[in-house]
Scaffold this motif. Structure first.
Motif: not given
Lengths: 158, 147, 180
Positions: A52-58, A63, A133, B61-62, B64, B83-85, B109, B112, C3
């Protein structure tokens, strides 16, 4: 790029190792299952971090679950989850009709009792992925008819 | 994690069950330690706010990258949440006008990516302070570049 | 910076990472279960052996290599076919002994140790020792008794990873191999 067969061999050896060093009995069995599950958990955390490093936020919980069923499952098991059901109250059932890690086990009834051993690591994988997550859960699995199995995810409200 | 950029720190923390504590801190000793600590703790709250904003469009919101969180008299604070908070915060001296947005993005980046590698080190226990030599040297080189 | 992730390449990479991470979980579990690094090394070797005796069948079925005529051929097959098939790398074969019964496999990179940083209290751990067991077990199934050990390890500060393989003797056909 590690071959898929290699993982299967390693996974099987993991199970043999955990059970070999234990005695018989229900308590011991539970301990072994937990050990395997915990290993899967740590792996799941790492995998999800990478993936999930490069995915958009859930957006939300659903989702996240869809991601697990599609992207995650495909990357790990080369196929998607065949069926996802939910009661919309925090319980999800993921059905895989041809679970890859059960393919080594024969379909005979006497092998059914061993099936949980082959599911424990994956339960941990899912729980670890979700945990990283921000979704706390309990993941269990059952086999009704080989090689199909169901993973049940119970979301825990923090 | 804190590193000094032009004399300023940046912080990495992880959200663990509503508590925020740093997994990694690096800073160059400065005279304004107290002010800096205050800024850091405030910035974590702001990150929290931005990520959990419901119905408000403070930030995409999408994404990071959260961008500039808030300007203060002395500092500019930037945020990023995975995404892992896991939260990353970069604090830069207000007087530093040469650091552009895309440079900040690039730093996040790098952080991360390196953090992801740390997570994949089997000897690392998630939630523990980060003690990775590889991570350390990445931060060092980033500091050298921007100072 | 895009992204969107490229799902296919991510997919392939993740599968390899599954193996690497699972192996990592195994090693750390062993470190918890056993008192010292030597014991862990032994266990890794044993487990590798158990994998090797089964892996060979998979290998022979999927590659089209015939019987090797000598140890040199074996070395080439191991490096160019087996390592490529299972780990996606092609180590180089070097440092042959004058008698032709010992050689080195030099691994420029080792997928097992991706992301691994060995903590200071595990200086005697041969992290990838499972490979020695796998090679030993697999070759035993084709009637070759070999000695396999790590001569160099990037995790312990060396520039490359070097596996040293020594031919010991030919094994009789009807000796059964069990699990260790």
């Amino acid at each position: 790029m590690a071959d898929e067969a290699l993982f299967q061999f390693l996974h099987n050896e993991l199970i043999q190792y955990v059970y070999k060093s234990s005695e018989q009995g229900e308590m011991e069995n539970a301990r072994c299952i937990t050990k395997l599950e915990n290993m899967g958990f740590r792996v799941g955390q790492g995998l999800i971090e990478r993936f999930t490093k490069d995915t958009a936020r859930f957006k939300d919980e659903l989702d996240v679950m869809k991601f697990i069923c599609k992207d995650f499952w495909t990357s790990v098991f080369k196929k998607q989850i065949d069926n996802l059901r939910t009661n919309h109250q925090g319980i999800y059932v993921l059905q895989d009709n041809k679970f890859r890690l059960l393919s080594q086990l024969s379909a005979g009834k006497q092998y059914l009792e061993h099936a949980p051993k082959y599911l424990a690591f994956t339960c941990g994988l899912v729980r670890g992925g979700l945990a990283n997550l921000g979704v706390k859960s309990i993941v269990t699995a059952e086999v009704s008819v080989m090689p199909a199995c169901k993973f049940q995810v119970m979301i825990q409200k923090v | 994690m804190m590193t000094m950029l032009g004399g300023e720190p940046f912080l990495l923390v992880s959200k663990q069950e509503q508590q925020n504590y740093p997994l990694y801190i690096r800073s160059v000793p400065s005279d304004s330690e107290l002010k800096f600590h205050y800024t850091v703790h405030t910035s974590l709250d702001v990150v929290e706010e931005k990520v959990s904003a419901v119905g408000k469009v403070i930030v995409d919101q999408r994404e990071l990258y959260l961008g500039l969180l808030y300007p203060t008299e002395d500092y500019k604070v930037y945020g990023y949440v995975t995404n892992s908070k896991v939260k990353f915060v970069i604090v830069v001296d207000s007087s530093n006008t040469s650091l552009r947005d895309n440079e900040i993005r690039s730093m996040f980046r790098k952080l991360h990516n390196s953090f992801t590698d740390v997570m994949c080190n089997p000897f690392y226990n998630p939630g523990d302070p980060i003690q990775s030599k590889v991570f350390d040297s990445m931060v060092s080189s980033m500091m050298v570049q921007t100072c | 910076m895009s992204r969107q992730s490229n799902r296919t390449t991510e997919s392939k990479k993740m599968n390899s990472e599954l193996f690497t991470l699972t192996y990592g979980a195994l090693v750390t579990q062993l470190c918890k279960d056993y008192e010292n690094d030597e014991e862990v090394n032994k266990q890794l070797d044993k487990m590798g052996y158990n994998i090797g005796v089964r892996l060979i069948e998979d290998f022979l079925a999927r590659s089209s290599v015939g019987r090797c005529h000598d140890f040199r051929e074996t070395a080439d097959v191991i490096a160019k076919v087996a390592f490529k098939m299972y780990l996606g790398i092609t180590p180089s074969v070097t440092n042959w002994s004058p008698a032709g019964d010992e050689f080195s496999l030099i691994l420029e990179n080792n997928p097992l140790v991706d992301f691994v940083e060995l903590p200071d209290n595990h200086s005697n751990l041969v992290y990838s020792n499972i490979l020695c067991g796998v090679l030993r077990g697999a070759l035993e199934m084709v009637q070759m008794a070999v000695d396999v050990r790590f001569a160099q390890d990037t995790l312990r500060g060396d520039n490359v990873t070097e596996i040293r393989m020594k031919f010991v003797k030919r094994i009789e056909e009807n000796l059964p191999a069990g699990d260790e």
